[in-house]
Design a protein around this motif. Structure first.
Motif, PDB file in Angstrom:
ATOM      1  N   PHE A 189      15.782  20.530  -3.391  1.00  0.00           N
ATOM      2  CA  PHE A 189      16.428  20.999  -2.165  1.00  0.00           C
ATOM      3  C   PHE A 189      17.919  21.148  -2.413  1.00  0.00           C
ATOM      4  N   PRO A 190      18.602  22.002  -1.655  1.00  0.00           N
ATOM      5  CA  PRO A 190      20.045  22.183  -1.843  1.00  0.00           C
ATOM      6  C   PRO A 190      20.855  20.896  -1.683  1.00  0.00           C
ATOM      7  N   SER A 191      20.316  19.920  -0.994  1.00  0.00           N
ATOM      8  CA  SER A 191      21.021  18.643  -0.803  1.00  0.00           C
ATOM      9  C   SER A 191      21.105  17.832  -2.090  1.00  0.00           C
ATOM     10  N   GLY A 192      20.359  18.218  -3.132  1.00  0.00           N
ATOM     11  CA  GLY A 192      20.326  17.452  -4.374  1.00  0.00           C
ATOM     12  C   GLY A 192      19.149  16.501  -4.459  1.00  0.00           C
ATOM     13  N   TRP A 193      18.255  16.556  -3.491  1.00  0.00           N
ATOM     14  CA  TRP A 193      17.104  15.668  -3.419  1.00  0.00           C
ATOM     15  C   TRP A 193      16.189  15.855  -4.629  1.00  0.00           C
ATOM     16  N   THR A 194      15.732  14.738  -5.203  1.00  0.00           N
ATOM     17  CA  THR A 194      14.776  14.733  -6.311  1.00  0.00           C
ATOM     18  C   THR A 194      13.683  13.712  -6.002  1.00  0.00           C
ATOM     19  N   CYS A 195      12.583  13.779  -6.725  1.00  0.00           N
ATOM     20  CA  CYS A 195      11.517  12.775  -6.558  1.00  0.00           C
ATOM     21  C   CYS A 195      12.041  11.383  -6.895  1.00  0.00           C
ATOM     22  N   LEU A 196      12.801  11.285  -7.983  1.00  0.00           N
ATOM     23  CA  LEU A 196      13.367   9.995  -8.368  1.00  0.00           C
ATOM     24  C   LEU A 196      14.345   9.501  -7.304  1.00  0.00           C
ATOM     25  N   GLY A 197      15.083  10.422  -6.706  1.00  0.00           N
ATOM     26  CA  GLY A 197      15.991  10.053  -5.624  1.00  0.00           C
ATOM     27  C   GLY A 197      15.256   9.487  -4.426  1.00  0.00           C
ATOM     28  N   LEU A 198      14.087  10.053  -4.109  1.00  0.00           N
ATOM     29  CA  LEU A 198      13.288   9.531  -3.002  1.00  0.00           C
ATOM     30  C   LEU A 198      12.847   8.096  -3.285  1.00  0.00           C
ATOM     31  N   ILE A 199      12.371   7.853  -4.488  1.00  0.00           N
ATOM     32  CA  ILE A 199      11.916   6.503  -4.850  1.00  0.00           C
ATOM     33  C   ILE A 199      13.083   5.522  -4.803  1.00  0.00           C
ATOM     34  N   GLN A 231       0.827  -1.211   0.000  1.00  0.00           N
ATOM     35  CA  GLN A 231       0.000   0.000   0.000  1.00  0.00           C
ATOM     36  C   GLN A 231       0.862   1.261   0.000  1.00  0.00           C
ATOM     37  N   GLN A 232       1.929   1.259   0.762  1.00  0.00           N
ATOM     38  CA  GLN A 232       2.817   2.418   0.812  1.00  0.00           C
ATOM     39  C   GLN A 232       3.518   2.633  -0.524  1.00  0.00           C
ATOM     40  N   ARG A 233       3.974   1.530  -1.150  1.00  0.00           N
ATOM     41  CA  ARG A 233       4.596   1.624  -2.477  1.00  0.00           C
ATOM     42  C   ARG A 233       3.629   2.266  -3.464  1.00  0.00           C
ATOM     43  N   GLU A 234       2.405   1.744  -3.481  1.00  0.00           N
ATOM     44  CA  GLU A 234       1.391   2.243  -4.405  1.00  0.00           C
ATOM     45  C   GLU A 234       1.116   3.725  -4.157  1.00  0.00           C
ATOM     46  N   SER A 235       1.057   4.132  -2.912  1.00  0.00           N
ATOM     47  CA  SER A 235       0.789   5.525  -2.570  1.00  0.00           C
ATOM     48  C   SER A 235       1.893   6.448  -3.082  1.00  0.00           C
ATOM     49  N   VAL A 236       3.133   6.078  -2.854  1.00  0.00           N
ATOM     50  CA  VAL A 236       4.263   6.902  -3.314  1.00  0.00           C
ATOM     51  C   VAL A 236       4.275   6.978  -4.836  1.00  0.00           C
ATOM     52  N   GLY A 267      21.951   6.067  -1.832  1.00  0.00           N
ATOM     53  CA  GLY A 267      21.207   7.102  -1.155  1.00  0.00           C
ATOM     54  C   GLY A 267      20.284   7.880  -2.060  1.00  0.00           C
ATOM     55  N   TRP A 268      20.167   9.175  -1.763  1.00  0.00           N
ATOM     56  CA  TRP A 268      19.206  10.051  -2.420  1.00  0.00           C
ATOM     57  C   TRP A 268      19.592  10.446  -3.836  1.00  0.00           C
ATOM     58  N   HIS A 321      15.784   5.823  -2.986  1.00  0.00           N
ATOM     59  CA  HIS A 321      16.112   5.659  -1.572  1.00  0.00           C
ATOM     60  C   HIS A 321      15.163   4.656  -0.904  1.00  0.00           C
ATOM     61  N   LEU A 322      13.879   4.779  -1.170  1.00  0.00           N
ATOM     62  CA  LEU A 322      12.911   3.859  -0.568  1.00  0.00           C
ATOM     63  C   LEU A 322      13.159   2.428  -1.010  1.00  0.00           C
TER      64      LEU A 322
END
Length: 95
Positions: A45-55, A23-28, A85-86, A57-58
């Motif tokens: 974000f200045p850290s270099g974070w992206t939506c693809l990076g979040l996925i 369910q969490q996978r589907e939600s993201v 990582g991210w 990372h998860l």
């Protein structure tokens, strides 16, 4: 010959955890569904974070390391040169 392989014990708790994780996978994935690749890779974000990076990372840090490596006790390894990582490079597909 080593000891016989053991199969994981399936329990109501394990089934609940797998259901919750699905369910969490589907939600993201629903949140980013339909975004063009440029938006998935845009630094927010200045850290270099992206939506693809979040996925990434998860999937890598959380699912592969915590669930498979720690919880299930499976041997895991990170391929040489892969940033677990991210930050994601162009070699990481956005599909």
């Amino acid at each position: 010959m080593g000891p016989p392989a053991t199969l994981p014990v399936v329990s109501a708790e394990a089934e609940s955890l797998v259901y919750y994780l699905d369910q969490q996978r589907e939600s993201v994935l629903d949140i980013v569904d339909g975004l063009p690749e440029a938006a998935l890779r845009r630094v927010v974000f200045p850290s270099g974070w992206t939506c693809l990076g979040l996925i990434h990372h998860l999937a890598v840090d959380n699912e592969r390391y915590w669930f498979r490596g720690v919880a299930a006790g499976e041997p895991i390894g990170f391929p040489a040169g892969e940033d677990p990582g991210w930050l994601v490079g162009p070699q990481i597909a956005a599909e």
